[in-house]
Design an enzyme around this catalytic site. Structure first.
Site: not given
Length: 583
Positions: A8, A70, A147, A170
């Site tokens: 992850d 990211k 994810e 999420d």
């Protein structure tokens, strides 16, 4: 023994997991923690540090540290770090390399393959950048998975006999995803997904930082430029205060000196949970839109969802939980640690790839999160306007999938077309992402409207095959876009393309279907006038289904045509000559 690990790669924290002894398990890093901060730093002597040491360095030397990179994946933006320039994939690769080394130490052997998770709403370039980061870290990336899908795999693995509809909310450090799915008989079927790539817990922290600075008479951007050490330490204080709101109605934020130091007599500013909710109101509203979009795309109401599952550390915030509770009228579930559930699911996906016996009764389907299509032109009176976007595979279509549409030339004697291939949701291609192009030549000269067929075939590896053909000549043109599949060798790509052939469906080329079409066209003038319209409409739907190439849709429409014929007293058999219709 070599393992395929699940990773992850998060905005704020990253972690690694492995599937062994029939279970997914987390791998602890060199500091004994399962979470590794996604922070990279460079010490004065030039040494690169990753994780907890870099996070500590970020407070005292923010100019020597990089975080939240990211969000830059898939862009051309670089990060300046201690006088050196790094791309987002390069910084991410340092985090991945650290995770890989920790995994090798824990597993006692080399780790060369991984499944890496990304936000469901990451576009093609962002996914490609993530795979590139994996390669730079010395990993062969076996699969990039969404994810929320990974989170669902964790829940599905531990509750595979369930029959229910789930929605995964999420909210991580920098991204937000919503995925609606169905679990039944060990199968996880993704129905729809939506999200936002620039919305996460870091944004809520920034709102709190800005609120405190405002009380000090400063703006965030100005303070970051003039007093970076103050802001770096203040951000840490605000993160602590944000966590305090989980149990407290009031949090106290200590104000550091300009040099970042926190003195005993430091100024203290009180912030209530209510005030934090107020300054975060716009962010909360942005959460609602993707949730509504995912439900609308699936044709599902909030009351039709059995379980609401929270994933990502930022979902712990009371304002997020309250919003979800309000939208669905029930308490959301958090059976597994929201920081860890995605990494565990990545390990389950790795087990599926490795054909582990412990998951041989599990099946997972996924969807294409973005619409795929081509640029087209439109005719307005005597003016031709290009730049329009025509979808071929719509978002949230279950993959692997193959879809076909027909297009025509715009001008007389036009003998070639350059197909511009895009990904996105906007009406105009300028607002979408260009993936590639395909040139079609040798179109027979004629009036405008000379047809070509365009077929898109897309698989779980992210391989998009675009095929165009000229019906009049049968000539075909093909390109394979492997932007997602850089980890695959030429032989692997060729094998994947070969498997795509099984996905393609050409009902119009089947002699049985051609024969049925011709039969109905022959007898349509012989049926009673009162019944002709029904038969006409059903035949039109049959022709459209033959062009679309959707197996399930075509089977249903073909059966419907046979039922209409039967209701008219006309029995049709695919394998024998047909009699004339009864008058």
């Amino acid at each position: 023994m070599e393992y395929v690990v699940g990773i992850d790669l998060g905005t704020t924290n990253s972690l690694c997991a492995v599937f062994r002894n029939g279970q997914p398990e987390l791998i602890r890093n060199a500091h004994g923690d399962v979470l590794t901060p996604s922070v990279v730093g460079i010490l004065q002597d030039g040494q690169v540090v990753v994780g907890a040491p870099a996070k500590e360095l970020r407070v005292t030397s923010p100019d020597r540290c990089a975080s939240a990179f990211k969000r830059l994946m898939g862009t051309n933006r670089n990060v300046s770090l201690a006088g050196k320039t790094f791309s987002a994939p390069e910084l991410s690769s340092l985090v991945l390399r650290s995770l890989r080394e920790d995994a090798e130490a824990a597993l006692g052997g080399p780790v060369t393959e991984a499944v890496i998770t990304v936000p469901a709403y990451f576009n093609d370039f962002q996914r490609k950048a993530t795979k590139h980061a994996g390669e730079l870290a010395g990993l062969k990336v076996r699969r990039i998975i969404n994810e929320p899908t990974a989170a669902a795999l964790t829940y599905g693995f531990h509750d595979r006999d369930a029959d229910k509809k789930l929605i995964i909310i999420d909210l991580g450090g920098g991204t937000f995803d919503v995925t609606l799915m169905q679990i039944f008989e060990g199968t996880l079927e993704i129905i729809s997904t939506a999200g936002e790539s620039f919305l996460g817990g870091e944004d809520f922290t920034d709102r709190l930082v800005a609120t405190v600075l405002k009380q000090l008479g400063m703006a965030l951007e100005t303070a970051e430029h003039k007093t970076p050490l103050l802001v770096a330490r203040l951000r840490e204080e605000c993160e602590r205060a944000k966590r305090a709101f989980l149990t407290e109605e009031l949090a106290v934020v200590r104000v550091p000196e300009e040099n970042g130091e926190l003195r005993e007599d430091a100024k203290r500013i009180k912030v209530s949970r209510e005030a934090f909710a107020k300054v975060s109101g716009e962010l909360v509203e942005r959460l609602r839109k993707p949730i509504g979009k995912a439900l609308r795309d699936a044709g599902t109401g909030p009351d039709e969802v059995d379980d609401v599952i929270l994933v990502g550390g930022a979902t712990r915030m009371p304002i997020v939980r309250e919003t979800v509770r309000e939208l669905f009228g029930r308490e959301p579930l958090c059976t597994f640690n929201p920081d860890e559930v995605v990494g565990l699911g990545a390990a389950v996906q790795a087990a599926l790839i490795a054909d582990d016996a412990a998951v041989d009764d599990m099946v997972m389907t996924d969807v294409c999160p973005f619409t795929l299509g081509i640029e087209t032109a439109k005719q307005f009176a005597h003016q031709t306007m290009d730049g329009y976007y025509t979808p071929i595979i719509h978002r949230n279509t279950t993959i692997p999938v193959s879809r076909e549409e027909f297009f025509g030339t715009m001008t007389a004697s036009q003998t070639e077309i350059l197909l511009q291939i895009y990904q996105g949701e906007s009406r105009r291609v300028k607002d979408n992402l260009k993936l590639g192009e395909l040139k079609v030549t040798g179109i027979p000269a004629g009036p405008p409207g000379q047809q070509i067929g365009v077929r898109f075939t897309y698989d779980l590896n992210g391989i998009l095959e675009v095929e165009a053909y000229i019906p009049e000549t049968g000539r075909r043109f093909v390109t394979v876009l492997t932007n997602h599949a850089r980890h695959m060798s030429e032989a692997e790509v060729a094998a994947a393309v070969e498997r795509l052939r099984a996905v393609k469906f050409y009902p119009r080329d089947d002699v049985k279907n051609q024969r049925l079409l011709l039969f109905v066209e022959r007898i349509i003038g012989e049926v009673p006038p009162m019944e002709r319209q029904t038969l006409e409409e059903t035949l039109t739907a049959f022709e459209a289904a033959m062009a679309a190439g959707d197996r399930e849709q075509f089977a249903a429409v073909r059966q419907g045509l046979l039922v209409v014929l039967s209701s008219l007293g006309i029995e049709y058999d695919d394998y024998r000559e047909q009699p004339d219709a009864e008058n």
